[in-house]
Design a protein around this motif. Structure first.
Motif, mmCIF file in Angstrom:
data_model
loop_
_atom_site.group_PDB
_atom_site.id
_atom_site.type_symbol
_atom_site.label_atom_id
_atom_site.label_comp_id
_atom_site.label_asym_id
_atom_site.label_seq_id
_atom_site.Cartn_x
_atom_site.Cartn_y
_atom_site.Cartn_z
ATOM 1 N N HIS A 6 0.823 -1.213 0.000
ATOM 2 C CA HIS A 6 0.000 0.000 0.000
ATOM 3 C C HIS A 6 0.856 1.261 0.000
ATOM 4 C CE1 HIS A 6 -3.965 -1.565 -0.011
ATOM 5 N NE2 HIS A 6 -3.833 -2.251 1.098
ATOM 6 N N ASP A 52 -7.211 1.456 6.136
ATOM 7 C CA ASP A 52 -7.132 0.277 6.992
ATOM 8 C C ASP A 52 -7.243 0.610 8.474
ATOM 9 O OD1 ASP A 52 -7.200 -1.594 5.055
ATOM 10 O OD2 ASP A 52 -5.042 -1.926 4.943
ATOM 11 N N HIS A 154 -14.265 -4.476 8.672
ATOM 12 C CA HIS A 154 -13.118 -4.158 7.820
ATOM 13 C C HIS A 154 -13.528 -4.315 6.350
ATOM 14 C CE1 HIS A 154 -9.182 -3.914 6.203
ATOM 15 N NE2 HIS A 154 -8.992 -5.202 6.042
ATOM 16 N N ARG A 155 -13.045 -3.419 5.504
ATOM 17 C CA ARG A 155 -13.329 -3.439 4.064
ATOM 18 C C ARG A 155 -14.816 -3.305 3.755
ATOM 19 N NH1 ARG A 155 -9.120 -7.626 2.799
ATOM 20 N NH2 ARG A 155 -7.295 -6.369 2.331
ATOM 21 N N HIS A 159 -14.033 1.184 2.907
ATOM 22 C CA HIS A 159 -13.335 0.721 1.705
ATOM 23 C C HIS A 159 -14.209 0.792 0.452
ATOM 24 C CE1 HIS A 159 -10.071 -0.717 4.184
ATOM 25 N NE2 HIS A 159 -9.432 -1.185 3.130
ATOM 26 N N HIS A 196 -5.002 2.921 -2.454
ATOM 27 C CA HIS A 196 -5.273 1.849 -1.485
ATOM 28 C C HIS A 196 -6.381 0.918 -2.006
ATOM 29 C CE1 HIS A 196 -5.414 0.162 2.674
ATOM 30 N NE2 HIS A 196 -6.580 -0.256 2.196
ATOM 31 N N ASP A 200 -6.202 -3.043 -2.970
ATOM 32 C CA ASP A 200 -7.046 -4.083 -2.365
ATOM 33 C C ASP A 200 -7.801 -4.893 -3.417
ATOM 34 O OD1 ASP A 200 -6.282 -3.798 0.208
ATOM 35 O OD2 ASP A 200 -7.991 -2.584 0.853
HETATM 36 ZN ZN LIG Z 1 -7.498 -2.048 2.806
#
Ligand SMILES: [Zn+2]
Length: 251
Positions: A6, A52, A154-155, A159, A196, A200
């Motif tokens: 990243h 993140d 997360h994500r 994201h 980023h 991903d």
């Molecule tokens: Zn990420």
């Protein structure tokens, strides 16, 4: 993608953004160019790691919390301190002493959850800026994002491309009110943030749309932190050097 990939991608995005911005509005001295590019690249690396923060143990999150061992210790101490405090009060020994132990327990508990507290405090500051000091609406947006960050998957929201679009628009509109360094920081952060998401996409989990969850891009090309990621990082560094080489020699 992990921290290495990243930050390399973000540096590449920052370099490309710097060169594009410098081509659009050339600077007179080398020192100015270095300063301007430095701000954009630094903001880009920050933007490249920031998404993140929605992950409990990412590099970005580790910066604002204790190590996992210390967190465990603080949680254990918090439980012990609170227990002693309540025992002292409930058995009628001393309310003051009990209160001190409970205070220590709360403090240890806060240290164990430093990331949550820092995210909520920063979010609250942003909201205060918006409601009390009339800051730009991007402060409201990032304030809400910071407040929900410790509690979302997360994500997920953070994201999503939809989040990135609103954040980019907000930062761009905010940045364009000021010339120079503020705009450079905003541009760098935007470039890093998108780099980023781009990074991903290559992995197994990918990124998905917030409103159309079925719309998911995951190329499943390599595992996080694997040999392929290391190679891509090196390639990004090389490309960044090439970009600056072209800028130095041709433009
Ligand atoms: Zn990420």
């Amino acid at each position: 993608m992990n921290k290495q990939g990243h930050s390399a991608l973000a540096l590449l995005a920052g370099s490309a953004t710097s060169v594009a911005a410098l081509t659009a509005s050339p600077m007179s001295t080398t020192l100015e160019v270095i300063g301007f590019a430095g701000v954009i690249c630094a903001a880009s690396i920050m933007g490249g790691l920031a998404p993140d923060l929605d992950h409990k143990t990412s590099t970005a999150s580790q910066k604002i919390q204790l190590s996992s061992g210390k967190r465990k210790l603080m949680r254990a101490l918090s439980g012990i301190f609170l227990f002693i405090g309540f025992v002292l009060i409930l058995l009628g020994y001393s309310i003051q002493a009990g209160a001190i132990w409970i205070g220590a327990g709360i403090m240890a508990g806060c240290l164990a959850r430093l990331r949550t507290i820092i995210l909520i405090a920063s979010g609250t500051l942003m909201l205060m800026g918006y409601f009390v000091y009339d800051w730009h609406w991007v402060a409201l947006f990032t304030g809400i994002a910071l407040l929900i960050m410790p509690f979302v998957k997360h994500r997920w929201i953070i994201h999503s491309p939809e989040f990135a679009i609103v954040l980019s628009l907000g930062l761009f509109i905010f940045g364009s009110q000021y010339s120079g360094w503020v705009m450079a920081s905003c541009l760098g952060f935007i470039a890093g943030w998108w780099s980023h998401l781009f990074g991903d996409i290559f992995g197994n989990d990918g990124i998905r749309s917030l409103f159309v969850p079925k719309f998911k891009i995951a190329l499943r090309l390599f595992d996080n932190g694997g040999a392929a990621e290391r190679m891509i990082s090196k390639l990004c560094h090389l490309l960044s050097i090439v970009i600056w080489g072209i800028y130095g020699f041709v433009l």
